[in-house]
Write an enzyme that holds these catalytic residues in place. Structure first.
Site, short mmCIF file in Angstrom:
data_model
loop_
_atom_site.label_atom_id
_atom_site.label_comp_id
_atom_site.label_asym_id
_atom_site.label_seq_id
_atom_site.Cartn_x
_atom_site.Cartn_y
_atom_site.Cartn_z
N ASP A 1 0.86 -1.20 0.00
CA ASP A 1 0.00 0.00 0.00
C ASP A 1 0.89 1.25 0.00
O ASP A 1 1.89 1.31 0.73
CB ASP A 1 -0.91 -0.01 1.23
CG ASP A 1 -2.07 0.97 1.10
OD1 ASP A 1 -3.22 0.51 1.06
OD2 ASP A 1 -1.82 2.20 1.02
N ILE A 2 0.52 2.21 -0.85
CA ILE A 2 1.33 3.42 -1.01
C ILE A 2 1.19 4.37 0.20
O ILE A 2 2.03 5.24 0.41
CB ILE A 2 0.93 4.12 -2.33
CG1 ILE A 2 2.06 4.95 -2.88
CG2 ILE A 2 -0.33 4.92 -2.19
CD1 ILE A 2 1.80 5.46 -4.31
N GLN B 1 -14.92 2.07 1.30
CA GLN B 1 -14.10 1.64 0.17
C GLN B 1 -13.80 2.86 -0.71
O GLN B 1 -14.71 3.61 -1.06
CB GLN B 1 -14.82 0.57 -0.66
CG GLN B 1 -13.99 0.06 -1.83
CD GLN B 1 -14.72 -1.01 -2.65
OE1 GLN B 1 -15.92 -1.20 -2.52
NE2 GLN B 1 -13.98 -1.70 -3.52
N HIS C 1 -10.15 -5.52 -2.87
CA HIS C 1 -8.82 -5.75 -2.29
C HIS C 1 -8.93 -6.13 -0.82
O HIS C 1 -9.84 -5.69 -0.12
CB HIS C 1 -7.92 -4.53 -2.45
CG HIS C 1 -8.55 -3.23 -2.04
ND1 HIS C 1 -9.45 -2.56 -2.83
CD2 HIS C 1 -8.42 -2.49 -0.92
CE1 HIS C 1 -9.85 -1.46 -2.21
NE2 HIS C 1 -9.24 -1.40 -1.04
N HIS D 1 -6.74 -5.87 2.67
CA HIS D 1 -5.59 -5.23 3.31
C HIS D 1 -5.03 -6.19 4.36
O HIS D 1 -5.78 -6.73 5.18
CB HIS D 1 -6.00 -3.99 4.10
CG HIS D 1 -6.63 -2.87 3.33
ND1 HIS D 1 -5.96 -1.70 3.06
CD2 HIS D 1 -7.88 -2.72 2.80
CE1 HIS D 1 -6.77 -0.87 2.41
NE2 HIS D 1 -7.94 -1.47 2.24
P1 5GP Z 1 -9.85 1.23 0.46
O1 5GP Z 1 -10.31 2.33 1.35
O2 5GP Z 1 -10.49 1.31 -0.91
O3 5GP Z 1 -10.02 -0.12 1.10
O4 5GP Z 1 -8.29 1.43 0.32
C1 5GP Z 1 -7.60 1.69 -0.87
C2 5GP Z 1 -6.13 1.59 -0.54
O5 5GP Z 1 -5.41 1.70 -1.75
C3 5GP Z 1 -5.62 2.70 0.39
O6 5GP Z 1 -5.02 2.12 1.53
C4 5GP Z 1 -4.62 3.46 -0.47
O7 5GP Z 1 -3.50 3.88 0.26
C5 5GP Z 1 -4.24 2.43 -1.51
N1 5GP Z 1 -3.87 3.02 -2.79
C6 5GP Z 1 -4.60 3.93 -3.49
N2 5GP Z 1 -3.97 4.25 -4.65
C7 5GP Z 1 -2.83 3.51 -4.68
C8 5GP Z 1 -1.76 3.39 -5.63
O8 5GP Z 1 -1.73 4.03 -6.69
N3 5GP Z 1 -0.75 2.53 -5.31
C9 5GP Z 1 -0.75 1.79 -4.17
N4 5GP Z 1 0.28 0.97 -3.96
N5 5GP Z 1 -1.75 1.87 -3.26
C10 5GP Z 1 -2.76 2.72 -3.50
#
Ligand code: 5GP
Ligand code: ZN
Length: 137
Positions: free
Chosen positions: A29-30, A92, A98, A100
């Site tokens: 995760d970035i 989300q 995805h 985590h």
């Molecule tokens: P969500 O809230 O959708 O479960 O989390 C999305 C996750 O994707 C976040 O933790 C965010 O930091 C990660 N993320 C978003 N864009 C990118 C990206 O371009 N590269 C990477 N490696 N992670 C990303």
């Protein structure tokens, strides 16, 4: 398709890949909540748990199991949270399913898995259980 995680899978957007097989891709995760924050995604685009097929979902969970062991071996965290968010109401942000892996250390201060314990109305709990059981039929 204009999906950032699909672009990560096909290499259009760079990522720190940690694992790949025919159905699954996993990368760092970035914006890590802690060191070792890994994302596991299906290669075939699916927005949420409601769009992904069982086979792809099981492949994601199987890779998650493998990666949790690797994260533990690498970083020796005190615990691990698995998070998987579906829909805006569930926070989300990226609409490509995805999981985590969030390594946890005692006293790390993350509030990600904390909630207030409030006793449920057992009649309501029972009614909702009936609705769910009927929906399985
Ligand atoms: P969500 O809230 O959708 O479960 O989390 C999305 C996750 O994707 C976040 O933790 C965010 O930091 C990660 N993320 C978003 N864009 C990118 C990206 O371009 N590269 C990477 N490696 N992670 C990303
Ligand atoms: Zn996608």
């Amino acid at each position: 398709m204009d999906c950032i995680f699909c672009k990560i899978i096909n290499g259009e957007i760079p990522s720190e890949k940690v694992y790949e097989d025919d159905k699954v891709f996993a990368f760092m995760d970035i914006n890590p909540l802690n060191d070792g924050h890994v994302l596991i995604i299906p290669k075939s685009h699916a927005g949420t748990i409601h769009e992904i097929g069982e086979d792809d979902f099981l492949a994601v969970m199987s890779a998650t199991h493998k990666l949790a062991a690797a994260v533990r071996k690498a970083l020796n965290p005190d615990g691990i949270n698995l998070l998987q968010l579906n829909g805006k109401a569930a926070n989300q942000v990226v609409p490509h399913l995805h999981v985590h892996i969030v390594p946890r250390w005692s006293g790390d201060g993350l509030t990600v898995s904390q909630w207030e314990i409030v006793a449920g109305n057992m009649e309501k709990v029972k009614n909702v259980a009936e609705q769910i059981k009927n929906s399985l039929k």
